[in-house]
Design an enzyme around this catalytic site. Sequence first.
Site, mmCIF file in Angstrom:
data_model
loop_
_atom_site.group_PDB
_atom_site.id
_atom_site.type_symbol
_atom_site.label_atom_id
_atom_site.label_comp_id
_atom_site.label_asym_id
_atom_site.label_seq_id
_atom_site.Cartn_x
_atom_site.Cartn_y
_atom_site.Cartn_z
ATOM 1 N N GLU A 7 -0.110 -3.398 4.533
ATOM 2 C CA GLU A 7 -1.217 -2.440 4.601
ATOM 3 C C GLU A 7 -1.323 -1.772 5.967
ATOM 4 O OE1 GLU A 7 -3.881 -0.839 3.725
ATOM 5 O OE2 GLU A 7 -4.024 -1.382 1.624
ATOM 6 N N ASP A 8 -1.662 -0.489 5.984
ATOM 7 C CA ASP A 8 -1.881 0.188 7.274
ATOM 8 C C ASP A 8 -3.365 0.315 7.617
ATOM 9 O OD1 ASP A 8 -2.373 2.118 5.228
ATOM 10 O OD2 ASP A 8 -2.220 3.699 6.742
ATOM 11 N N SER B 178 -2.487 0.662 -4.315
ATOM 12 C CA SER B 178 -2.980 1.812 -3.549
ATOM 13 C C SER B 178 -4.337 2.275 -4.052
ATOM 14 C CB SER B 178 -1.969 2.962 -3.679
ATOM 15 O OG SER B 178 -2.519 4.162 -3.204
ATOM 16 N N ALA B 179 -5.152 2.782 -3.132
ATOM 17 C CA ALA B 179 -6.451 3.353 -3.515
ATOM 18 C C ALA B 179 -6.289 4.771 -4.064
ATOM 19 C CB ALA B 179 -7.367 3.391 -2.289
ATOM 20 N N THR C 159 1.628 9.935 4.117
ATOM 21 C CA THR C 159 0.684 10.907 3.552
ATOM 22 C C THR C 159 -0.649 10.899 4.289
ATOM 23 O OG1 THR C 159 0.459 9.207 1.906
ATOM 24 C CG2 THR C 159 1.490 11.245 1.185
ATOM 25 N N ASP D 189 0.868 -1.159 0.000
ATOM 26 C CA ASP D 189 0.000 0.000 0.000
ATOM 27 C C ASP D 189 0.926 1.236 0.000
ATOM 28 O OD1 ASP D 189 -2.381 1.543 0.609
ATOM 29 O OD2 ASP D 189 -1.579 1.691 2.637
ATOM 30 N N LEU D 190 0.404 2.386 -0.351
ATOM 31 C CA LEU D 190 1.276 3.580 -0.377
ATOM 32 C C LEU D 190 1.134 4.414 0.904
ATOM 33 C CD1 LEU D 190 3.214 5.451 -2.060
ATOM 34 C CD2 LEU D 190 1.155 6.700 -2.695
ATOM 35 N N ASP D 191 -0.051 5.037 1.033
ATOM 36 C CA ASP D 191 -0.259 5.978 2.140
ATOM 37 C C ASP D 191 -0.221 5.242 3.480
ATOM 38 O OD1 ASP D 191 -0.721 8.211 0.454
ATOM 39 O OD2 ASP D 191 -2.756 7.520 0.077
ATOM 40 N N LYS E 258 -10.993 -1.047 -1.685
ATOM 41 C CA LYS E 258 -10.769 -1.932 -0.539
ATOM 42 C C LYS E 258 -11.994 -1.790 0.378
ATOM 43 C CE LYS E 258 -5.880 -0.684 -0.905
ATOM 44 N NZ LYS E 258 -4.785 0.129 -0.362
ATOM 45 N N LYS F 54 -8.728 5.515 6.181
ATOM 46 C CA LYS F 54 -7.484 4.955 5.634
ATOM 47 C C LYS F 54 -7.797 3.868 4.612
ATOM 48 C CE LYS F 54 -4.360 6.090 9.375
ATOM 49 N NZ LYS F 54 -3.533 5.573 10.479
HETATM 50 P P1 B16 Z 1 -6.624 10.061 -3.385
HETATM 51 P P2 B16 Z 1 -3.640 3.972 0.129
HETATM 52 C C1 B16 Z 1 -5.555 5.821 0.126
HETATM 53 O O1 B16 Z 1 -4.270 5.414 -0.217
HETATM 54 C C2 B16 Z 1 -5.572 6.606 1.424
HETATM 55 O O2 B16 Z 1 -5.252 5.758 2.515
HETATM 56 C C3 B16 Z 1 -6.930 7.198 1.647
HETATM 57 O O3 B16 Z 1 -6.924 7.972 2.835
HETATM 58 C C4 B16 Z 1 -7.299 8.055 0.439
HETATM 59 O O4 B16 Z 1 -8.606 8.593 0.590
HETATM 60 C C5 B16 Z 1 -7.240 7.199 -0.817
HETATM 61 O O5 B16 Z 1 -5.948 6.662 -0.957
HETATM 62 C C6 B16 Z 1 -7.569 7.988 -2.060
HETATM 63 O O6 B16 Z 1 -6.553 8.913 -2.280
HETATM 64 O O7 B16 Z 1 -7.603 11.076 -2.910
HETATM 65 O O8 B16 Z 1 -5.192 10.551 -3.445
HETATM 66 O O9 B16 Z 1 -7.055 9.403 -4.680
HETATM 67 O O10 B16 Z 1 -3.539 3.935 1.606
HETATM 68 O O11 B16 Z 1 -4.580 2.931 -0.466
HETATM 69 O O12 B16 Z 1 -2.299 4.033 -0.559
HETATM 70 MG MG MG Z 2 -2.762 3.124 3.408
#
Ligand code: B16
Ligand code: MG
Length: 218
Positions: free
Chosen positions: A170-171, A115-116, A18, A10-12, A146, A46
Amino acid sequence: MKRFEACIFDLDGVIVDTAKYHYKAWNTIAQKLGFEFTWEENEQLKGVSRVDSLEIILQIGNVVISNEERQSYLVLKNDIYLDLIKNMNPSEILPGVEDFLRQLQKQEIKIALGSASKNARPILERVHLINLFEVIVDGNEVSKGKPDPEVFEKGAKLLNVEARKTIVFEDSISGIIAANNGGFRSVGIGEQKNLNEAEYVIPGFKDISANDIFKALS
Ligand code: B16
Ligand code: MG
């Protein structure tokens, strides 16, 4: 035959912190809607897509708005977020992450991002990690967020590996459930109390080797 062939990150909250910028941006939106949004409540966002995050925010604040207003808040949230991440650099890679990725590379374990976020690619570029990822699947490429396993399944397919031989890091609880739903091995990054569904939980990658993880999952 190797027991583990790939890792999907996962990224964030896993590669970079972030989550704090997402929180700041959503809190500005909540304030505009007339309420405060806490760091504890942020846990629910998250790993959740931008569109679904706004719905959760509206529920928390018990606020009803039109679809047009929804669109403008989504644009505003992303504008605030983009401004917060515009100067990101390699110093924002979470401790131990780069070393961990390089250990995987040495052991010829494939590496993907799942990542989402629709902002994943520019972030990986800014922190100079993009070249370590063989495959990147982000919020632009999935239709189901997810806890649906789509993001990880796409990653595994592109890497040509089986889910049971792939570890997902994943966090978020939604991401851990997504990994488990897809038959992946799951490692939670953060606090045990938030990640009870994970097979194994670590606070982060500092002082953790790839072999430590392989042993823990064996
Ligand atoms: P964006 P991840 C997710 O990233 C974040 O955890 C989540 O807080 C955020 O709303 C989502 O990406 C969408 O991000 O607005 O930049 O498209 O944790 O799946 O890497
Ligand atoms: Mg994350």
